[in-house]
Design a protein around this motif. Structure first.
Motif, PDB file in Angstrom:
ATOM      1  N   LEU A 104       0.827  -1.204   0.000  1.00 38.90           N
ATOM      2  CA  LEU A 104       0.000   0.000   0.000  1.00 38.90           C
ATOM      3  C   LEU A 104       0.863   1.257   0.000  1.00 38.90           C
ATOM      4  CD1 LEU A 104      -2.879  -0.809   2.519  1.00 38.90           C
ATOM      5  CD2 LEU A 104      -2.791  -1.189   0.051  1.00 38.90           C
ATOM      6  N   GLN A 105       0.244   2.349  -0.423  1.00 38.83           N
ATOM      7  CA  GLN A 105       0.956   3.622  -0.456  1.00 38.83           C
ATOM      8  C   GLN A 105       1.401   4.031   0.964  1.00 38.83           C
ATOM      9  OE1 GLN A 105      -1.021   7.365  -1.972  1.00 38.83           O
ATOM     10  NE2 GLN A 105      -0.331   6.394  -3.846  1.00 38.83           N
TER      11      GLN A 105
ATOM     12  N   ALA B 275       3.664   2.636   2.782  1.00 39.14           N
ATOM     13  CA  ALA B 275       4.213   1.540   3.603  1.00 39.14           C
ATOM     14  C   ALA B 275       5.737   1.589   3.650  1.00 39.14           C
ATOM     15  CB  ALA B 275       3.754   0.190   3.043  1.00 39.14           C
ATOM     16  N   GLY B 276       6.331   2.178   2.605  1.00 41.60           N
ATOM     17  CA  GLY B 276       7.793   2.267   2.569  1.00 41.60           C
ATOM     18  C   GLY B 276       8.394   1.516   1.391  1.00 41.60           C
ATOM     19  N   LYS B 277       7.607   1.347   0.325  1.00 40.49           N
ATOM     20  CA  LYS B 277       8.087   0.599  -0.848  1.00 40.49           C
ATOM     21  C   LYS B 277       9.302   1.247  -1.502  1.00 40.49           C
ATOM     22  CE  LYS B 277       4.505   0.503  -3.396  1.00 40.49           C
ATOM     23  NZ  LYS B 277       3.671   1.101  -2.364  1.00 40.49           N
ATOM     24  N   THR B 278       9.132   2.521  -1.853  1.00 32.87           N
ATOM     25  CA  THR B 278      10.206   3.184  -2.588  1.00 32.87           C
ATOM     26  C   THR B 278      11.489   3.227  -1.750  1.00 32.87           C
ATOM     27  OG1 THR B 278       8.524   4.483  -3.719  1.00 32.87           O
ATOM     28  CG2 THR B 278      10.782   5.282  -3.878  1.00 32.87           C
ATOM     29  N   THR B 279      11.331   3.584  -0.479  1.00 32.50           N
ATOM     30  CA  THR B 279      12.495   3.608   0.413  1.00 32.50           C
ATOM     31  C   THR B 279      13.138   2.220   0.488  1.00 32.50           C
ATOM     32  OG1 THR B 279      11.250   5.208   1.732  1.00 32.50           O
ATOM     33  CG2 THR B 279      13.237   4.306   2.730  1.00 32.50           C
TER      34      THR B 279
ATOM     35  N   LYS C 125      16.942   0.802  -0.214  1.00 38.59           N
ATOM     36  CA  LYS C 125      17.702   0.059   0.809  1.00 38.59           C
ATOM     37  C   LYS C 125      18.159  -1.302   0.276  1.00 38.59           C
ATOM     38  CE  LYS C 125      15.301   1.853   4.938  1.00 38.59           C
ATOM     39  NZ  LYS C 125      14.321   1.493   5.993  1.00 38.59           N
TER      40      LYS C 125
ATOM     41  N   ARG D 142       1.907   8.037  -9.160  1.00 31.90           N
ATOM     42  CA  ARG D 142       2.459   9.009  -8.208  1.00 31.90           C
ATOM     43  C   ARG D 142       3.811   9.437  -8.788  1.00 31.90           C
ATOM     44  NH1 ARG D 142       5.256   9.204  -3.012  1.00 31.90           N
ATOM     45  NH2 ARG D 142       5.924   7.052  -3.143  1.00 31.90           N
TER      46      ARG D 142
ATOM     47  N   GLN E 131      11.512  10.329  -6.611  1.00 31.09           N
ATOM     48  CA  GLN E 131      12.041   9.887  -5.305  1.00 31.09           C
ATOM     49  C   GLN E 131      13.064   8.762  -5.501  1.00 31.09           C
ATOM     50  OE1 GLN E 131       8.791   8.668  -2.763  1.00 31.09           O
ATOM     51  NE2 GLN E 131      10.141   7.827  -1.206  1.00 31.09           N
TER      52      GLN E 131
ATOM     53  N   LYS F 253       9.404   0.251   9.494  1.00 27.59           N
ATOM     54  CA  LYS F 253       9.077   1.130  10.636  1.00 27.59           C
ATOM     55  C   LYS F 253       9.114   0.401  11.979  1.00 27.59           C
ATOM     56  CE  LYS F 253       6.404   3.675   7.270  1.00 27.59           C
ATOM     57  NZ  LYS F 253       5.273   4.496   6.897  1.00 27.59           N
TER      58      LYS F 253
ATOM     59  N   LEU G  24      14.402  -0.258   9.695  1.00 21.91           N
ATOM     60  CA  LEU G  24      14.611   0.281  11.053  1.00 21.91           C
ATOM     61  C   LEU G  24      14.867   1.775  11.049  1.00 21.91           C
ATOM     62  CD1 LEU G  24      16.861  -2.664  12.207  1.00 21.91           C
ATOM     63  CD2 LEU G  24      14.621  -2.112  13.157  1.00 21.91           C
TER      64      LEU G  24
ATOM     65  N   GLU H  54      14.507   5.748   8.412  1.00 22.77           N
ATOM     66  CA  GLU H  54      14.321   6.330   7.078  1.00 22.77           C
ATOM     67  C   GLU H  54      15.591   6.283   6.245  1.00 22.77           C
ATOM     68  OE1 GLU H  54      11.246   9.541   6.793  1.00 22.77           O
ATOM     69  OE2 GLU H  54      12.048  10.001   8.770  1.00 22.77           O
TER      70      GLU H  54
END
Ligand code: GDP
Length: 296
Positions: free
Chosen positions: A109-110, A112-116, A120, A141, A147, A249, A275, A277
């Motif tokens: 879902l938007q 959630a931290g996919k792109t980040t 990683k 998006r 990003q 997160k 763990l 950003e």
């Protein structure tokens, strides 16, 4: 991490540790408290029920009750069963054993931290001497494309030049061709997210999956959303057949429910945890280490 759960289990264990003699009733009382602590940590009801039953069956055996330190033994059983609950003892490492370029698809879902997590993961693979290509395929998006490009620049990892006007499936096809021609080992696809599961998104993701035949489909779950994350993971798994989970997160004040139930509910293991950003805030998931942190 999981402070409330840790504190509650700590209290139960303190009582248990002192017990030189134990009866079935003592075990029952202790497990009632463990059960409450898990439910309050937002662990799926059925997962808790099965878990307590497993621990109870092992803990009321005469070998445990008549041992020299029965309380200690019960603690060990809780520890071991928690590790098993989260897939401990299995090989949950990333599966890249295929002809390169090997595709990894990140879904979720938007927010959630996919792109980040794509960034990683690319950093993690680069450290393992792999040559990853990051592919932004979230055309709804447009900021997500930018990003990922920014992350790629920071990491000195190439980002495929997708345009928001292209269809995600076309981006994937072109990226696959580009990666093959240019000797990339791994392709990491950042797919579109939504605020909730919808049919249109799932159809699009199914199309991409069928085209790419990814070795890994990682569901990115926000640990802060607890059981909701588990339900959404199940929805994605039913449609796409995910291969694992990136649980993000965990540095926040999540209660622990998602981490503790997602494997039991979906059958798919957590492979990585986020763990923070920053781009180095990704760890390979080890159930035993997490349980040791929870139990102190
Ligand atoms: P996407 O919409 O799924 O692609 O989500 P993003 O990658 O844009 O992340 C959404 C927000 O969550 C951003 O502010 C990220 O910095 C943050 N974020 C991602 N992973 C983590 C993590 O493991 N810990 C923390 N604290 N924040 C994270």
């Amino acid at each position: 991490m999981f402070a409330a759960l840790s504190d509650k289990l700590d209290l139960v264990f303190k009582k248990l540790r002192g017990q030189g003699v134990m009866t079935e009733d003592n075990v029952k009382d202790a497990l009632r408290e463990v059960r409450l602590a898990l439910l309050e940590a937002d662990v799926n009801f059925k997962v808790v029920k099965d878990f307590i039953e497993k621990v109870r069956t092992r803990a009321v055996g005469t070998e445990v009750l008549q041992s020299l330190a029965p309380g200690q033994q019960v603690i060990k059983i809780v520890h071991d069963e928690l590790v098993l609950l989260m897939g401990g003892g299995e090989d949950n490492s990333l599966d890249l054993a295929a002809k390169p370029p090997v595709a990894i698809m990140l879904v979720g879902l938007q927010g959630a931290g996919k792109t980040t997590s794509c960034g990683k993961l690319a950093k993690y693979l680069k450290a393992q001497r792999k040559k990853p290509l990051l592919v932004p395929a979230d055309v709804y998006r447009p900021a997500a494309i930018e990003q990922l490009k920014v992350l790629g620049r920071q990491l000195d990892i190439e980002v495929f030049d997708s345009l928001a006007t292209q269809k995600p499936l076309d981006i994937c096809r072109e990226a696959l061709r580009y990666a093959t021609l240019n000797g990339f080992d791994v392709i990491i696809y950042d797919t579109a997210g939504r605020h909730q599961i919808d049919d249109y998104l799932m159809e699009e993701l199914e199309g991409i999956r069928d085209e790419l035949a990814p070795r890994e489909i990682l569901f990115v779950a926000d640990a802060m959303t607890g059981q909701e994350a588990v339900n959404v993971a199940q929805g994605f798994n039913d449609r796409l057949g995910i291969t694992g989970v990136v649980l993000t997160k965990l540095d926040g004040d999540a209660k622990g429910g998602a981490a503790l139930s997602i494997k039991a509910v979906t059958g798919k293991p957590v492979k990585f945890v986020g763990l923070g950003e920053k781009l180095d805030a990704l760890d390979v998931f080890h159930a035993d280490r997490l349980v040791s942190r929870i139990l102190g």
